[in-house]
Design a protein around this motif. Structure first.
Motif, short mmCIF file in Angstrom:
data_model
loop_
_atom_site.label_atom_id
_atom_site.label_comp_id
_atom_site.label_asym_id
_atom_site.label_seq_id
_atom_site.Cartn_x
_atom_site.Cartn_y
_atom_site.Cartn_z
N VAL A 264 1.68 6.77 -7.00
CA VAL A 264 0.14 7.66 -7.80
C VAL A 264 0.80 9.28 -6.93
O VAL A 264 1.08 9.77 -7.88
CB VAL A 264 -0.61 7.34 -6.58
N LEU A 265 1.38 9.35 -6.40
CA LEU A 265 2.18 10.54 -5.73
C LEU A 265 3.00 10.89 -6.43
O LEU A 265 3.70 12.13 -7.07
CB LEU A 265 2.44 10.53 -4.73
N GLY A 266 3.51 10.57 -7.47
CA GLY A 266 4.94 10.20 -7.99
C GLY A 266 4.56 10.65 -9.76
O GLY A 266 4.49 11.84 -10.08
N ALA A 267 3.50 9.71 -10.07
CA ALA A 267 2.71 10.18 -11.03
C ALA A 267 2.17 11.82 -11.28
O ALA A 267 2.15 12.54 -11.88
CB ALA A 267 1.47 9.02 -10.77
N LEU B 249 1.37 -1.06 0.48
CA LEU B 249 0.20 -0.02 -0.15
C LEU B 249 0.90 1.45 0.08
O LEU B 249 0.77 1.72 -0.78
CB LEU B 249 -1.02 0.18 1.03
N ALA B 250 1.99 0.91 1.53
CA ALA B 250 2.88 2.48 0.94
C ALA B 250 3.75 2.78 -0.98
O ALA B 250 3.54 3.03 -1.15
CB ALA B 250 3.68 2.26 2.05
N VAL B 251 3.88 1.24 -1.35
CA VAL B 251 4.95 1.38 -2.31
C VAL B 251 3.65 2.69 -3.80
O VAL B 251 3.76 3.09 -4.67
CB VAL B 251 5.27 0.48 -3.25
#
Length: 96
Positions: free
Chosen positions: A10-13, A3-5
Protein backbone atom coordinates in the motif's frame (compact mmCIF):
# COMPACT_ATOMS: atom_id res chain seq x y z
CA UNK A 1 4.06 -11.26 7.97
CA UNK A 2 1.18 -10.92 5.51
CA UNK A 3 0.08 -7.69 7.20
CA UNK A 4 3.59 -6.23 6.89
CA UNK A 5 3.73 -7.14 3.20
CA UNK A 6 0.28 -5.63 2.66
CA UNK A 7 1.31 -2.38 4.37
CA UNK A 8 4.47 -2.20 2.25
CA UNK A 9 2.47 -2.73 -0.94
CA UNK A 10 0.00 0.00 0.00
CA UNK A 11 2.79 2.43 0.87
CA UNK A 12 4.62 1.57 -2.33
CA UNK A 13 1.51 2.31 -4.37
CA UNK A 14 1.34 5.78 -2.81
CA UNK A 15 4.90 6.68 -3.71
CA UNK A 16 5.30 9.70 -5.95
CA UNK A 17 6.91 9.12 -9.32
CA UNK A 18 8.30 11.44 -11.90
CA UNK A 19 6.28 12.57 -14.88
CA UNK A 20 8.25 11.29 -17.86
CA UNK A 21 6.34 13.51 -20.28
CA UNK A 22 6.81 16.72 -18.23
CA UNK A 23 8.16 19.56 -20.29
CA UNK A 24 8.07 17.65 -23.58
CA UNK A 25 5.21 19.55 -25.24
CA UNK A 26 4.44 23.24 -25.35
CA UNK A 27 0.70 22.83 -24.85
CA UNK A 28 0.87 20.96 -21.53
CA UNK A 29 -1.10 22.30 -18.57
CA UNK A 30 0.86 24.70 -16.38
CA UNK A 31 0.26 26.79 -13.26
CA UNK A 32 -3.08 28.36 -14.21
CA UNK A 33 -4.73 25.13 -15.28
CA UNK A 34 -3.32 23.43 -12.17
CA UNK A 35 -4.87 26.18 -10.06
CA UNK A 36 -8.22 25.64 -11.76
CA UNK A 37 -8.04 21.85 -11.41
CA UNK A 38 -7.22 22.20 -7.72
CA UNK A 39 -10.04 24.67 -7.10
CA UNK A 40 -12.65 22.39 -8.70
CA UNK A 41 -11.18 19.17 -7.26
CA UNK A 42 -14.07 18.50 -4.79
CA UNK A 43 -16.61 18.58 -7.62
CA UNK A 44 -14.34 16.66 -9.98
CA UNK A 45 -13.84 13.98 -7.34
CA UNK A 46 -17.59 13.42 -7.05
CA UNK A 47 -17.97 13.24 -10.83
CA UNK A 48 -15.01 10.83 -11.11
CA UNK A 49 -16.80 8.37 -8.84
CA UNK A 50 -19.45 7.85 -11.50
CA UNK A 51 -17.53 8.39 -14.74
CA UNK A 52 -14.35 6.62 -15.81
CA UNK A 53 -13.29 9.30 -18.29
CA UNK A 54 -12.97 12.08 -15.64
CA UNK A 55 -9.80 12.48 -13.62
CA UNK A 56 -8.95 14.84 -10.79
CA UNK A 57 -5.32 15.44 -11.75
CA UNK A 58 -3.86 16.03 -15.24
CA UNK A 59 -1.06 13.49 -15.50
CA UNK A 60 0.48 14.93 -18.68
CA UNK A 61 1.38 18.31 -17.19
CA UNK A 62 4.29 20.76 -17.29
CA UNK A 63 5.78 19.58 -13.99
CA UNK A 64 6.40 21.64 -10.87
CA UNK A 65 4.36 24.69 -11.80
CA UNK A 66 1.26 22.59 -12.45
CA UNK A 67 1.77 20.81 -9.13
CA UNK A 68 2.16 24.13 -7.32
CA UNK A 69 -0.98 25.54 -8.92
CA UNK A 70 -2.92 22.37 -8.17
CA UNK A 71 -1.97 22.37 -4.50
CA UNK A 72 -2.69 26.10 -4.23
CA UNK A 73 -6.12 25.51 -5.78
CA UNK A 74 -6.81 22.62 -3.39
CA UNK A 75 -5.88 24.85 -0.45
CA UNK A 76 -8.32 27.48 -1.75
CA UNK A 77 -11.09 24.91 -2.16
CA UNK A 78 -10.66 23.28 1.23
CA UNK A 79 -9.20 26.19 3.19
CA UNK A 80 -12.15 28.55 2.87
CA UNK A 81 -14.57 26.22 4.65
CA UNK A 82 -12.12 25.67 7.51
CA UNK A 83 -11.70 29.42 8.03
CA UNK A 84 -15.46 29.97 7.97
CA UNK A 85 -15.97 27.43 10.73
CA UNK A 86 -13.26 28.88 12.96
CA UNK A 87 -14.70 32.38 12.57
CA UNK A 88 -18.16 31.30 13.64
CA UNK A 89 -16.68 29.51 16.66
CA UNK A 90 -14.96 32.75 17.70
CA UNK A 91 -18.18 34.70 17.30
CA UNK A 92 -20.07 32.22 19.46
CA UNK A 93 -17.39 32.48 22.14
CA UNK A 94 -17.75 36.29 22.32
CA UNK A 95 -21.51 36.23 22.71
CA UNK A 96 -21.44 34.26 25.96
Amino acid sequence: MALAVGVLLVLGACAATGNESAGTASGQPGFWLGLWHGAISPITFLVSLFRDDVGIYEVANSGGWYDFGFMFGVSIAFGSSARAGSGSARRRGRSR
